[in-house]
Design a protein around this motif. Structure first.
Motif, PDB file in Angstrom:
ATOM      1  N   LYS A  17       0.780  -1.206   0.435  1.00 26.86           N
ATOM      2  CA  LYS A  17       0.685   0.214   0.406  1.00 26.86           C
ATOM      3  C   LYS A  17       0.694   0.968  -0.175  1.00 26.86           C
ATOM      4  N   ASP A  18       0.664   1.814  -1.216  1.00 27.16           N
ATOM      5  CA  ASP A  18       1.575   3.359  -1.519  1.00 27.16           C
ATOM      6  C   ASP A  18       0.959   4.805  -0.429  1.00 27.16           C
ATOM      7  N   ILE A  19       0.984   5.301   0.473  1.00 29.96           N
ATOM      8  CA  ILE A  19      -0.220   6.892   0.670  1.00 29.96           C
ATOM      9  C   ILE A  19       1.358   8.030   0.594  1.00 29.96           C
ATOM     10  N   PRO A  20       0.794   8.741  -0.590  1.00 25.16           N
ATOM     11  CA  PRO A  20       1.607   9.864  -1.226  1.00 25.16           C
ATOM     12  C   PRO A  20       2.300  10.602   0.738  1.00 25.16           C
ATOM     13  N   GLY A  21       3.723  10.810   0.085  1.00 31.81           N
ATOM     14  CA  GLY A  21       3.884  11.004   1.304  1.00 31.81           C
ATOM     15  C   GLY A  21       4.892  10.626   2.623  1.00 31.81           C
ATOM     16  N   LEU A  22       4.143   9.011   2.185  1.00 25.69           N
ATOM     17  CA  LEU A  22       4.419   8.693   3.679  1.00 25.69           C
ATOM     18  C   LEU A  22       4.751   6.777   2.991  1.00 25.69           C
ATOM     19  N   GLU A  23       5.574   6.623   4.460  1.00 30.42           N
ATOM     20  CA  GLU A  23       6.130   5.265   4.072  1.00 30.42           C
ATOM     21  C   GLU A  23       5.431   4.563   3.255  1.00 30.42           C
ATOM     22  N   PRO A  24       5.400   3.227   2.229  1.00 28.74           N
ATOM     23  CA  PRO A  24       4.692   2.620   1.807  1.00 28.74           C
ATOM     24  C   PRO A  24       4.832   1.031   2.863  1.00 28.74           C
ATOM     25  N   TYR A  25       3.460   0.767   3.001  1.00 30.06           N
ATOM     26  CA  TYR A  25       2.779  -0.524   4.040  1.00 30.06           C
ATOM     27  C   TYR A  25       3.666  -1.520   2.816  1.00 30.06           C
ATOM     28  N   VAL A  26       4.414  -2.848   3.048  1.00 30.40           N
ATOM     29  CA  VAL A  26       5.145  -3.096   2.601  1.00 30.40           C
ATOM     30  C   VAL A  26       4.344  -5.403   3.372  1.00 30.40           C
ATOM     31  N   SER A  27       3.609  -5.386   2.925  1.00 29.23           N
ATOM     32  CA  SER A  27       2.907  -6.819   3.733  1.00 29.23           C
ATOM     33  C   SER A  27       3.618  -8.367   3.317  1.00 29.23           C
ATOM     34  N   VAL A  28       3.630  -8.965   5.122  1.00 31.08           N
ATOM     35  CA  VAL A  28       4.343  -9.896   4.341  1.00 31.08           C
ATOM     36  C   VAL A  28       2.539 -11.365   5.233  1.00 31.08           C
ATOM     37  N   ASP A  29       3.451 -13.063   4.897  1.00 27.57           N
ATOM     38  CA  ASP A  29       2.481 -13.654   5.365  1.00 27.57           C
ATOM     39  C   ASP A  29       2.939 -14.333   6.938  1.00 27.57           C
ATOM     40  N   GLY A  30       2.970 -13.338   7.899  1.00 28.08           N
ATOM     41  CA  GLY A  30       3.464 -13.269   8.599  1.00 28.08           C
ATOM     42  C   GLY A  30       2.945 -12.519   9.617  1.00 28.08           C
ATOM     43  N   GLY A  31       3.523 -12.198  10.830  1.00 26.94           N
ATOM     44  CA  GLY A  31       3.028 -11.170  12.087  1.00 26.94           C
ATOM     45  C   GLY A  31       3.240 -10.845  13.042  1.00 26.94           C
ATOM     46  N   MET A  32       2.265 -10.509  13.872  1.00 29.34           N
ATOM     47  CA  MET A  32       2.306 -10.080  15.007  1.00 29.34           C
ATOM     48  C   MET A  32       2.080 -12.030  15.737  1.00 29.34           C
ATOM     49  N   GLY A  33       1.366 -13.174  15.080  1.00 28.79           N
ATOM     50  CA  GLY A  33       0.723 -14.181  15.183  1.00 28.79           C
ATOM     51  C   GLY A  33       2.125 -15.126  15.638  1.00 28.79           C
ATOM     52  N   GLU A  51      -5.181  -6.406  13.241  1.00 27.13           N
ATOM     53  CA  GLU A  51      -4.804  -5.195  14.197  1.00 27.13           C
ATOM     54  C   GLU A  51      -4.062  -4.193  13.784  1.00 27.13           C
ATOM     55  N   SER A  52      -4.382  -3.367  13.515  1.00 26.80           N
ATOM     56  CA  SER A  52      -3.476  -1.989  12.874  1.00 26.80           C
ATOM     57  C   SER A  52      -1.660  -2.083  13.637  1.00 26.80           C
ATOM     58  N   GLY A  53      -1.692  -2.321  15.327  1.00 29.57           N
ATOM     59  CA  GLY A  53      -0.552  -2.417  15.712  1.00 29.57           C
ATOM     60  C   GLY A  53       0.052  -3.854  14.753  1.00 29.57           C
ATOM     61  N   ASP A  54      -0.381  -4.902  13.711  1.00 31.65           N
ATOM     62  CA  ASP A  54       0.242  -5.474  13.520  1.00 31.65           C
ATOM     63  C   ASP A  54       1.356  -5.305  12.548  1.00 31.65           C
ATOM     64  N   ILE A  55       2.507  -4.574  13.457  1.00 32.14           N
ATOM     65  CA  ILE A  55       3.968  -3.721  11.986  1.00 32.14           C
ATOM     66  C   ILE A  55       4.709  -4.484  12.653  1.00 32.14           C
ATOM     67  N   LEU A  56       5.837  -5.464  12.199  1.00 25.87           N
ATOM     68  CA  LEU A  56       6.747  -6.483  12.564  1.00 25.87           C
ATOM     69  C   LEU A  56       7.949  -5.018  12.387  1.00 25.87           C
ATOM     70  N   ALA A  57       8.172  -3.552  11.991  1.00 25.07           N
ATOM     71  CA  ALA A  57       9.330  -2.829  12.338  1.00 25.07           C
ATOM     72  C   ALA A  57       8.631  -1.955  10.749  1.00 25.07           C
ATOM     73  N   ASP A  58       9.534  -0.607  11.199  1.00 26.45           N
ATOM     74  CA  ASP A  58       8.867   0.794  10.602  1.00 26.45           C
ATOM     75  C   ASP A  58       9.922   1.142   9.922  1.00 26.45           C
ATOM     76  N   ASP A  59      10.522   1.742   9.039  1.00 29.30           N
ATOM     77  CA  ASP A  59      11.406   2.400   8.440  1.00 29.30           C
ATOM     78  C   ASP A  59      12.689   1.358   8.413  1.00 29.30           C
ATOM     79  N   VAL A  60      11.974   0.168   7.121  1.00 26.72           N
ATOM     80  CA  VAL A  60      13.245  -0.397   6.900  1.00 26.72           C
ATOM     81  C   VAL A  60      13.519  -0.292   5.416  1.00 26.72           C
ATOM     82  N   PRO A  61      14.904  -0.393   5.614  1.00 21.58           N
ATOM     83  CA  PRO A  61      15.716  -0.700   4.127  1.00 21.58           C
ATOM     84  C   PRO A  61      15.357  -1.214   3.188  1.00 21.58           C
ATOM     85  N   LEU A  62      15.193  -1.213   2.371  1.00 25.02           N
ATOM     86  CA  LEU A  62      14.866  -2.601   1.340  1.00 25.02           C
ATOM     87  C   LEU A  62      14.626  -1.968  -0.292  1.00 25.02           C
TER      88      LEU A  62
END
Length: 439
Positions: free
Chosen positions: A313-329, A365-376
């Motif tokens: 998910k790309d949002i103008p002016g913000l870091e994009p969300y790159v989703s993976v097949d795991g997370g807080m579980g 969950e909105s809080g299901d973010i594994l890492a912020d500001d990840v250089p890739l």
């Protein structure tokens, strides 16, 4: 190259390798999310702990803290390390897993602040080597169990040393206001000592303290070691009891991200040993055996989690969300106490970053973010990512939230891999469910 990676972790194809095994091949063979452990990293750290004790010429035990990863394979891996390598357990489940793995019960220590009678019966019947008493209720409960079973037990008293280590509030345990252990200043520890010494079925071996987890500074451990030796001296002078063991717990910090600068785990141990030696000489005490309880520092850096990239998910002016097949579980630590990790691109971990992203999980969950500001590098659906240093607490705290199966675990060594925990199936998820029949 990411500072946490070694040259040997990039193979001839330019892919990231763990234990000599290509991560892309691991993902293809075992699927994702997948937890991978480098066996040599685990056994190497245990060997380094043993070495520092032996170089200091002291009696010791390295007791693996099972809560970091409690599966049969880890106990089987540690069993051949010898009589100086133990494991501590905090539940019937951890005990049962160790028993199933064939780990000697005599090399287990049973911890916990609310042990049930059933758990104590299990520990006594299996002749668990040490039971750490945490409160007065446990003294009474264990007394009743020992009388019923006509048995004896080796025990330690856990104290709260009044030392607040620099760590997250949820992982600090050594301060006075803690749910763990007997308080020193109020006289609770002395009262507990007298009760246990008066009990002919309990063999009091020593004193235990644990000041917290993911600690970077030496002074907290040095203070804890000195405090334990002061307690030993006090008990000798006032109660004619000489402890033969001091257990300083664990909590040695590891590097998760570039901002972390911990000492090597064995350097913490060296400082503890030297403090105990100094205090023993100053107080004219015989040198006790020194026990430690590392968990994270043994399995944390040895563990890696492989994920497959899905939506973006790309949002103008913000870091994009790159989703993976795991997370807080499979890794709740970022949501629970803002834990941070570094992540690399499996196909080319040396490739320069093209963007910074938020690595999002698949859970609702909105809080299901594994890492912020990840250089890739620029990723696409189907790419494999490797999150580093995820070996501690990920699987043991994993859940079936949103009815997702828990991941598989693979051990790797010398270019070979072995499945040690199967991936849960959809059938596993409903195996305990019962059909509703009430009318």
């Amino acid at each position: 190259m990411n500072a946490q990676l070694q040259p040997s972790q990039v193979n001839e194809a330019g892919h990231m390798a763990i234990g000599g095994v290509d991560t892309l091949k691991l993902a293809d063979q075992y699927h994702t999310p997948l937890m991978v452990y480098d066996v040599d990293q685990i056994t190497g750290q245990v060997a380094r702990f043993k070495k520092v004790f032996e170089e200091n010429n002291v009696d010791y035990v390295v007791s693996y803290a099972s809560k970091a990863l409690a599966i049969k394979a880890i106990y089987q891996l540690l069993k051949p390390a010898g009589d100086h390598v133990h494991a501590d357990v905090v539940s019937a489940g951890e005990m049962a897993t160790a028993f199933q793995a064939g780990f000697p019960a005599a090399r287990l220590t049973f911890h916990g602040n609310n042990k049930s009678k059933q758990e104590l019966v299990m520990a006594v019947d299996h002749h668990v080597g040490m039971i750490v008493l945490d409160n007065f209720h446990e003294i009474d409960l264990l007394t009743a169990v020992l009388e019923e079973r006509d048995a004896t037990a080796r025990v330690m008293l856990r104290i709260t040393p009044g030392i607040s280590a620099h760590t997250h509030q949820y992982t600090a345990t050594g301060q006075v206001d803690s749910k763990f252990g007997f308080d020193l200043d109020s006289g609770q520890a002395d009262q507990a000592l007298q009760q246990v010494l008066a009990n002919p079925r309990m063999d009091l071996c020593g004193v235990h303290a644990h000041i917290g987890s993911q600690i970077f500074e030496l002074n907290g451990f040095e203070m804890a070691a000195a405090k334990l030796m002061a307690v030993v001296d006090h008990w000798r002078q006032d109660y004619c009891y000489l402890a033969s063991i001091i257990n300083v717990g664990g909590g040695f910090g590891i590097r998760y991200v570039s901002a972390d600068h911990p000492l090597k785990p064995e350097e913490f141990v060296d400082a503890i040993v030297k403090t105990v030696k100094k205090e023993a000489a100053r107080r004219h005490l015989p040198l006790p055996a020194i026990w430690i309880e590392p968990g994270r520092s043994i399995v944390g850096p040895a563990g890696y989690t492989l994920y497959t990239v899905g939506s973006r998910k790309d949002i103008p002016g913000l870091e994009p969300y790159v989703s993976v097949d795991g997370g807080m579980g499979d890794n709740i630590r970022p949501a629970l106490y803002q834990a941070k990790y570094e992540t690399v691109f499996a196909a080319d971990p040396t490739q320069k970053a093209a963007e910074h992203v938020r690595l999002a999980g698949k859970y609702c969950e909105s809080g299901d973010i594994l890492a912020d500001d990840v250089p890739l590098p620029k990723t696409k659906a189907g790419d494999i990512l490797v999150m580093l240093d995820t070996g501690a607490y990920g699987y043991t705290m994993a859940s079936n939230y949103n009815r997702n199966p828990r991941p598989a675990i693979v051990f790797v060594k010398n270019g070979h891999s072995q499945l040690v925990v199967k991936r849960e199936t959809l059938a596993d998820l409903v195996a305990l469910d019962q059909s509703y029949t009430l009318e």
